[in-house]
Design an enzyme around this catalytic site. Structure first.
Site, short mmCIF file in Angstrom:
data_model
loop_
_atom_site.label_atom_id
_atom_site.label_comp_id
_atom_site.label_asym_id
_atom_site.label_seq_id
_atom_site.Cartn_x
_atom_site.Cartn_y
_atom_site.Cartn_z
N HIS A 1 0.88 -1.17 0.00
CA HIS A 1 0.00 0.00 0.00
C HIS A 1 0.92 1.23 0.00
O HIS A 1 2.02 1.18 0.55
CB HIS A 1 -0.81 -0.07 1.30
CG HIS A 1 -1.94 0.91 1.42
ND1 HIS A 1 -1.74 2.22 1.76
CD2 HIS A 1 -3.28 0.75 1.28
CE1 HIS A 1 -2.91 2.83 1.81
NE2 HIS A 1 -3.86 1.96 1.53
N ASP B 1 2.58 -4.75 8.08
CA ASP B 1 1.36 -3.95 7.97
C ASP B 1 0.18 -4.93 7.99
O ASP B 1 -0.06 -5.64 7.02
CB ASP B 1 1.44 -3.16 6.66
CG ASP B 1 0.12 -2.55 6.23
OD1 ASP B 1 -0.90 -2.73 6.94
OD2 ASP B 1 0.11 -1.90 5.17
N GLN C 1 -4.88 -5.10 6.43
CA GLN C 1 -5.83 -5.89 5.64
C GLN C 1 -6.05 -7.27 6.23
O GLN C 1 -7.08 -7.89 6.01
CB GLN C 1 -5.31 -5.99 4.20
CG GLN C 1 -6.34 -6.33 3.17
CD GLN C 1 -7.51 -5.37 3.21
OE1 GLN C 1 -8.65 -5.80 3.38
NE2 GLN C 1 -7.28 -4.09 3.07
N LYS D 1 -11.05 -1.26 9.74
CA LYS D 1 -11.10 -2.41 8.84
C LYS D 1 -11.56 -3.67 9.56
O LYS D 1 -11.64 -4.74 8.98
CB LYS D 1 -9.74 -2.63 8.20
CG LYS D 1 -9.34 -1.43 7.34
CD LYS D 1 -8.56 -1.79 6.14
CE LYS D 1 -8.35 -0.55 5.29
NZ LYS D 1 -7.10 -0.55 4.57
N CYS E 1 -4.59 2.35 -3.87
CA CYS E 1 -3.40 2.84 -3.16
C CYS E 1 -2.21 1.91 -3.36
O CYS E 1 -1.38 1.75 -2.47
CB CYS E 1 -3.65 3.01 -1.66
SG CYS E 1 -4.89 4.23 -1.28
C1 LIG Z 1 -6.11 0.23 4.55
C2 LIG Z 1 -4.69 -0.14 4.47
C3 LIG Z 1 -3.67 0.74 4.88
C4 LIG Z 1 -3.96 2.13 5.36
O1 LIG Z 1 -4.76 2.15 6.48
P1 LIG Z 1 -5.31 3.55 7.05
O2 LIG Z 1 -6.39 3.14 7.97
O3 LIG Z 1 -5.79 4.33 5.87
O4 LIG Z 1 -4.16 4.22 7.73
C5 LIG Z 1 -2.38 0.31 4.80
N1 LIG Z 1 -2.07 -0.91 4.34
C6 LIG Z 1 -3.01 -1.80 3.94
C7 LIG Z 1 -2.59 -3.15 3.47
C8 LIG Z 1 -4.34 -1.43 3.98
O5 LIG Z 1 -5.27 -2.29 3.57
#
Ligand SMILES: *Cc1c(COP(=O)(O)O)cnc(C)c1O
Length: 408
Positions: A125, A202, A205, A228, A366
């Site tokens: 992302h 990260d 997701q 999320k 993104c």
């Molecule tokens: C949604 C997402 C982000 C960003 O999250 P925010 O809540 O916008 O800070 C980063 N990495 C992944 C894989 C995502 O799905």
């Protein structure tokens, strides 16, 4: 048939938004990878906070302030327990994944020098690319990319080749938001540690689908966003190993993060407060805890099993549409289907199915480097949650078929 132990109809009743209509049709919400919907149980916690005990935390002796502080700290402990984190002081409340990543990237400035290398995966992302580019700009370190193959899987051989004693940091998402790939983070973490590099995963997701055990993973940093995983926007958590959080300098200065302030010198508060400057999203943090309670009451194993079935069924049905191609066909994937129809712009499909009440995401999600890799402008992305149904998948397939026939 889709097998599940879950009572999906009962679960759907928990989500008031699922009752609404869009463009005269029942809403079919398939944009869960961008944000998930909020159950009544979490909405109630938010309303209760503002109705009964809205107050600033950690500094008031009055009853409301103490109640708010207790609820906020209880939420921190829920997060600690959910992710099997050793100490609650390793749980930093953030505004979300982007904030967590920037906190680590900013703090890493003092550890890096010219010649050092940072590895990121090819399927990140933007929030896990840009902060590291900025970090390289500040320090002279070099950003190297771990490539992926056409199925949307990381080429692990190349990863192992790229690792060296120059590697200081490794960044990867647990699950790709654009492709749904579940990355082999166990292998990534273990190999990075062998060369002495720290790893940030990260988990934005992954968090709604996989309950990560952070101690077992032995990961150095892990970030998630509450929105999320059935929680509100504007709140998330950064996990950091205590040794790392002690080494990193504060990200922002202000109230809450200090022990003592004079004009000559300030000493910082202990963890986790050192990284929590200013009044936090108190209500959001408490609601994040409630969202974890809600999801755990359903069971992550049952959620994962049901979503796998849903994605398998949707994949089969979508592939039956003439000219439809799915991007991201990894062996290990979850809850995201990115696709295009030959000769049709993804945006046009998104617009037509919206008229039918179906919410999907279109664009680069993104993750522009992934789109460049496939040489496409973007995709249509349908992303699923445990409250979606087989009937909703059928409506999506019907809608996409209709869009195709209109546009070609
Ligand atoms: C949604 C997402 C982000 C960003 O999250 P925010 O809540 O916008 O800070 C980063 N990495 C992944 C894989 C995502 O799905």
């Amino acid at each position: 048939m889709i097998e599940t132990t879950l009572d999906i109809q009962a679960i759907r009743k928990d989500f008031p938004i699922l009752q609404r209509e869009v463009n005269g049709k029942p809403l079919v919400y398939l944009d869960n990878a961008a944000t998930s919907q909020t159950p009544q149980q979490v909405i109630d916690v938010i309303v209760d906070y503002y109705k009964r005990y809205n107050a600033n935390i950690h500094r008031g002796v009055h009853t409301l302030s103490q109640e708010a502080t207790d609820a906020y700290e209880a939420a921190r402990q829920k997060i600690q327990k959910h992710f099997n984190i050793a100490h609650s002081r390793e749980v930093i409340f953030t505004s979300g994944t982007t904030h967590g990543i920037n906190l680590v990237a900013s703090g890493s400035t003092s550890f890096l020098k010219e010649g050092d290398e940072i590895l990121v995966s090819a399927m990140e992302h933007h929030s896990n690319i840009v902060p590291w580019q900025m970090l390289c700009g500040r320090t002279g370190a070099t950003l190297k990319v771990v490539p992926m193959n056409l199925e949307g899987e990381l080429v692990m051989e190349e990863y192992h080749n790229l690792l060296s004693d120059k590697t200081k940091l490794v960044f990867c998402n647990h699950v790709s938001n654009a492709l749904g790939t579940i990355n082999p983070i166990e292998e990534i973490i273990e190999a990075a540690h062998k060369v002495g590099a720290a790893v940030l995963i990260d988990g934005a997701q992954a968090a709604a689908h996989i309950k990560a055990d952070l101690q077992a993973l032995d990961v150095d940093f892990y970030t998630v966003s509450a929105h999320k995983m059935c929680g509100p926007t504007g709140v998330g958590m950064l996990y950091g190993k205590e040794e790392w959080l002690k080494k990193l300098p504060p990200y922002q200065g202000g109230g809450e993060m200090i022990a003592e302030v004079t004009f000559e010198k300030t000493t910082y508060a202990d963890l986790p407060h050192k990284f929590e400057a200013g009044t936090p999203n108190i209500c959001g943090g408490i609601a994040f805890g409630a969202a974890l309670d809600y999801m755990n009451s359903i069971s992550f194993d049952a959620i994962a099993q049901y979503e796998d079935e849903l994605v398998r069924y949707a994949t089969e049905q979508l592939l039956a549409i003439d000219g439809l191609k799915i991007y991201g066909t990894a062996t290990h994937k979850t809850s995201v289907i990115s696709f295009n129809i030959e000769g049709v712009h993804p945006y046009d499909i998104g617009t037509i199915v919206d008229k039918l009440g179906i919410a999907v995401r279109t664009g680069h999600h993104c993750a522009q480097p992934i789109m460049d890799f496939y040489q496409i402008p973007g995709t249509v992305r349908a992303s699923f949650s445990f409250y979606n149904t087989k009937e909703e998948v059928d409506k999506l397939v019907e809608g996409v078929t209709r869009a195709r026939n209109m546009l070609l």
